[in-house]
Design an enzyme around this catalytic site. Structure first.
Site, short mmCIF file in Angstrom:
data_model
loop_
_atom_site.label_atom_id
_atom_site.label_comp_id
_atom_site.label_asym_id
_atom_site.label_seq_id
_atom_site.Cartn_x
_atom_site.Cartn_y
_atom_site.Cartn_z
N SER A 180 0.84 -1.20 0.00
CA SER A 180 0.00 0.00 0.00
C SER A 180 0.88 1.26 0.00
O SER A 180 1.64 1.47 -0.94
CB SER A 180 -0.96 -0.05 1.18
OG SER A 180 -1.96 0.92 1.07
N ASP A 240 -10.12 -4.77 -4.31
CA ASP A 240 -9.51 -3.79 -3.40
C ASP A 240 -10.36 -2.52 -3.41
O ASP A 240 -10.49 -1.87 -4.44
CB ASP A 240 -8.08 -3.49 -3.86
CG ASP A 240 -7.28 -2.70 -2.85
OD1 ASP A 240 -7.88 -1.88 -2.12
OD2 ASP A 240 -6.06 -2.88 -2.80
N HIS A 270 -7.85 -5.44 -0.21
CA HIS A 270 -6.67 -4.64 0.06
C HIS A 270 -5.71 -5.31 1.03
O HIS A 270 -4.50 -5.10 0.96
CB HIS A 270 -7.08 -3.27 0.60
CG HIS A 270 -5.95 -2.29 0.69
ND1 HIS A 270 -5.29 -1.82 -0.42
CD2 HIS A 270 -5.35 -1.69 1.76
CE1 HIS A 270 -4.34 -0.98 -0.05
NE2 HIS A 270 -4.35 -0.89 1.27
#
Length: 253
Positions: free
Chosen positions: A101, A197, A227
């Protein structure tokens, strides 16, 4: 789990870390926004590294986990400096960076700033430029006004308490964008992205693949993955991507 070691940076920030000795090139895990080094992916990859005799480093950015400072005092520039300091002080030679991320964005910034220390890259739901393209772009007029006039705005989170987003985070993010200028990745790169996601859209991964330039880049889209990208199948895909990058970087698996 043993107590974390501490690295004090030139800025006086105290970074907590766990480091395992092993073969080069080593692997450095870069966590996400408001995440920490005890997350599923970080701990899983440490266990993988130990089984394979591979050097490994996981750490907490300032304002995260066990490290010093408040989360709301930090920004992308600070956390990138933390990452570069950890790489410089706690590892030897080129490393494979695994960025999750926000950690994907920070990995790209590290690769741009210190390419001689990067042997390869694996990103998991990378979120380059998210402070501008996701946060600022998604704010309504009231949120933008609050950010400018009050210095912060609170956003709801699926992961617990609201995220307090500061004006400094947004403004500093604009100084560290990677999708607006040439981005050279001259080493093996594997981007991983889930189609389900809800935090980082699939379009971000496609944009990153199209924007970056390198001799060995591949994007893997995983149908239905979210995610977190932390179920057994996704963890296996991260291992496979890391092993492939290691092999192509000349470090074996």
């Amino acid at each position: 789990m043993s107590d974390a070691d501490i690295l004090t940076t030139a800025e006086g920030r105290r970074l907590a870390y766990h480091r395992s000795a092993g073969a080069a090139p080593g692997v450095v895990f870069l966590g996400g926004f408001k995440s920490d080094m005890e997350g599923t992916k970080a701990v899983h990859l440490e266990a993988w590294a130990r089984r394979n005799g591979r050097a490994f480093l996981r750490f907490d950015y300032s304002g995260h986990g066990l490290s010093s400072e408040e989360f709301t005092d930090g920004c992308i520039g600070d956390w990138t400096t933390d990452a570069m300091t950890a790489i410089s002080e706690l590892t030897e030679g080129p490393q494979i960076l695994v960025g999750s991320s926000m950690g994907g964005w920070i990995a790209l910034l590290c690769a741009r700033a210190m390419p001689e220390r990067v042997a390869g890259l694996v990103t998991i739901a990378a979120a380059p430029d998210f402070t501008e393209d996701s946060m600022w772009a998604g704010f309504d007029e009231a949120q933008r006004a609050a950010l400018i006039n009050e210095g912060q705005v609170a956003l709801p989170s699926d992961y617990g308490e609201p995220y307090v987003i500061t004006r400094r985070l947004i403004e500093d993010g604009r100084d560290h964008l990677v999708l607006r200028a040439p981005l050279s990745l001259p080493f093996p790169v594997r981007f991983l992205q889930g189609t389900a996601d809800e935090d980082v859209e699939m379009a971000v991964a496609l944009r990153l693949l199209d924007h970056a330039r390198g001799p060995d880049m591949r994007l893997t889209l995983v149908d239905g993955a979210d995610h977190r990208f932390s179920d057994p199948d996704c963890l296996g895909l991260i291992e496979a991507a890391l092993e492939e990058v290691l092999s192509r970087a000349g470090g074996g698996a």
